[in-house]
Scaffold this active site. Structure first.
Site: not given
Ligand code: NAD
Length: 484
Positions: A149, A281, A176, A173, A226, A375
């Site tokens: 997000f 991140c 959401e 994808k 994450s 984090e």
């Molecule tokens: P998230 O892991 O909750 O979601 C990421 C994606 O995974 C979304 O599209 C979501 O719909 C999907 N998802 C969520 N739960 C899921 C599940 N149980 N099974 C399968 N798919 C699932 O992450 P977020 O909250 O959207 O974003 C923040 C996180 O992203 C932070 O931890 C941040 O550090 C990380 N991030 C990392 C980088 C990097 O370059 N390393 C860059 C941007 C964000």
């Protein structure tokens, strides 16, 4: 509801409906922006079928012709910069200035993709008299990108231009929580001349992510989000024999040494921990004060106090996030840490339903506290104190993540020592957010990334293509030798 209900984008058209929808709420003021469909596996199947149908013609188009789409797309991003920034800000909660910077970064990523013909040239060598070996980069086929997000446009753009310019057809994808910006990107790609089916969007949650990892006709999956979900996606996609690059969460450490330039350091630390409301991140989340840097900490507090929610600080994504961040602060305080600048219970006049956390500086944090280890993903900096640089490095190294680390010092030898010792993929010297700019690639180490290579820059060529090696002899008289 401000916008129409979100739809999937398959074969160049927005279409479909779902049994289940989630609300899309603006973190800025709680306005209901739209509803997003939780698609089913059949929707993914339709997108994969469209991408598969588009692949033969798109992959046979030369890369010089493919990148023409991205030259046009770049001018469209420039033309619609303000509008895209407003949408990004509305759905994510970041400030307009931060959203403008996000779209400018999208332009830079697109520029990089237009340079791919210059970078993708294969190799050719006469390996024995009359016999040539040659390598070419071939696209993989249908590929998928799953995004988080925190950057509704930029993180999708880490993957879209490179994967597509290299000849693949993509299904994305979106998160959401922020599904709108991707839809606008799809419209602009079509306007730029991208053929239908080359780029598709399927909205949803865990069901679609699992279906992507399992789909026999998807060749590669990139994931950003994450660490918990990155591990699940990496394991599931690779167990289905797919190529996968999964970027995870982060806990980035800044080390401040007594010889650091006070005002520059304070400005950088404050900007790094509070930019995009700490939801980057690459945000600084822990600071290690080495020796006596009290006067710099005073300046950091001064800088933090100039950061005002709803003015030059955006909102965090939702109430759940706001509560989680405030809990970290309260627990640290209860365990003996000292809150120097307190961002809890922030309200913005006229935007009472927005989800804001003010900038927060906490001193006397110890490495065992949750706020030091986990984090937080909010505008919070946890300050730990050490006597030596090696103790500071030990704290940084003991963290399981490894996205970024920075040092503030004027001592070149010490900076080099820390670059060598930090267990992070991206290291900064007197830079609070050490994001490499194109053509340098982006990617962390340890629990911040699973898979080989990086997601952007030249490294992405290896991820989105496979090498064809040919050995050719046209000259019948060429000698037969030991390897013939
Ligand atoms: P998230 O892991 O909750 O979601 C990421 C994606 O995974 C979304 O599209 C979501 O719909 C999907 N998802 C969520 N739960 C899921 C599940 N149980 N099974 C399968 N798919 C699932 O992450 P977020 O909250 O959207 O974003 C923040 C996180 O992203 C932070 O931890 C941040 O550090 C990380 N991030 C990392 C980088 C990097 O370059 N390393 C860059 C941007 C964000």
């Amino acid at each position: 509801m401000k916008y129409n209900v979100v739809q999937n984008y398959i074969n160049g058209k927005f279409s479909g409906s779902a049994d289940r929808y989630l609300d899309v709420i603006s973190p800025l003021d709680g306005t209901e922006l739209s509803k997003v469909p939780m698609s089913k596996k059949e929707d993914l199947d339709a997108a994969v079928a469209a991408a598969k149908k588009a692949f033969p013609a798109w992959s046979r188009t030369t890369i010089k012709d493919r990148v023409q789409v991205f030259f046009k797309f770049k001018t469209l991003l420039e033309k619609h910069l303000q509008e895209l920034a407003e949408l990004c800000s509305e759905e994510n909660g970041k400030t307009i200035g931060e959203s403008v910077a996000e779209i400018e970064k999208c332009i830079e990523l697109t520029e990089f993709a237009t340079s791919l013909p210059q970078l993708i040239t294969g190799e050719l060598l006469e390996v024995s008299r009359g016999v040539e070996c040659r390598t070419e980069h071939a696209p993989l086929g249908v590929v998928a990108s799953i995004v988080p997000f925190n950057f509704p446009a930029m993180v999708p753009m880490w993957t879209i231009p490179n994967a597509i310019a290299l000849g693949n057809c993509m299904i994305i994808k979106p998160s959401e929580k922020v599904p709108l910006s991707c839809g606008r990107i799809a419209e602009l790609l079509k306007e730029a001349g991208l053929p239908d089916g080359v780029f598709n969007i399927v909205h949803g949650d865990v069901e679609i992510v699992n279906a992507i990892c399992d789909h026999p006709e998807i060749e590669a999956v990139s994931f950003v989000g994450s660490t918990k979900i990155a591990k699940v996606v990496y394991q599931r996609a690779t167990s289905n024999y797919k190529r996968c690059l999964a970027l995870g969460g982060a806990k980035n450490h800044l080390m401040v040494l007594p010889d650091a330039i006070p005002s520059m350091t304070a400005q950088n630390v404050a900007a790094s921990m509070s930019g995009c409301a700490g939801q980057r991140c690459m945000a600084a989340s822990a600071m290690i004060a080495v020796g006596n840097v009290d006067s710099i900490i005073d300046k950091i507090c001064e800088e933090a106090s100039k950061i005002v929610p709803g003015d030059n600080l955006g909102a965090v994504i939702n109430k759940e996030s706001q509560q989680r961040i405030e809990k970290y602060i309260s627990e640290a305080e209860a365990a003996g840490a000292k809150v120097l600048v307190d961002g809890r219970n922030s309200k913005v006049k006229g935007k009472e339903n927005g989800t804001y956390v003010g900038p927060t500086v906490i001193d006397n944090v110890t490495p065992d506290m949750a706020i030091a280890k986990e984090e937080v993903f909010g505008p919070v900096i946890a300050i730990m104190r050490t006597k030596t640089v090696d103790e500071a490095i030990a704290i940084e190294n003991s963290n399981p993540y490894g996205n970024a680390a920075s040092v503030f010092t004027q001592n070149g030898g010490m900076a080099r020592y820390i670059i060598d010792k930090a267990s992070a993929g991206m290291v900064g010297v007197n830079v609070g957010v050490p994001v490499p700019r194109e053509p340098f690639s982006f990617g962390g180490w340890n629990d911040s990334k699973f898979g080989v290579g990086d997601i952007t820059g030249k490294s992405s060529i290896e991820f989105w293509t496979k090498l064809k090696k040919s050995t050719v002899k046209w000259n019948a008289e060429a000698g037969i030798n030991w390897m013939s």
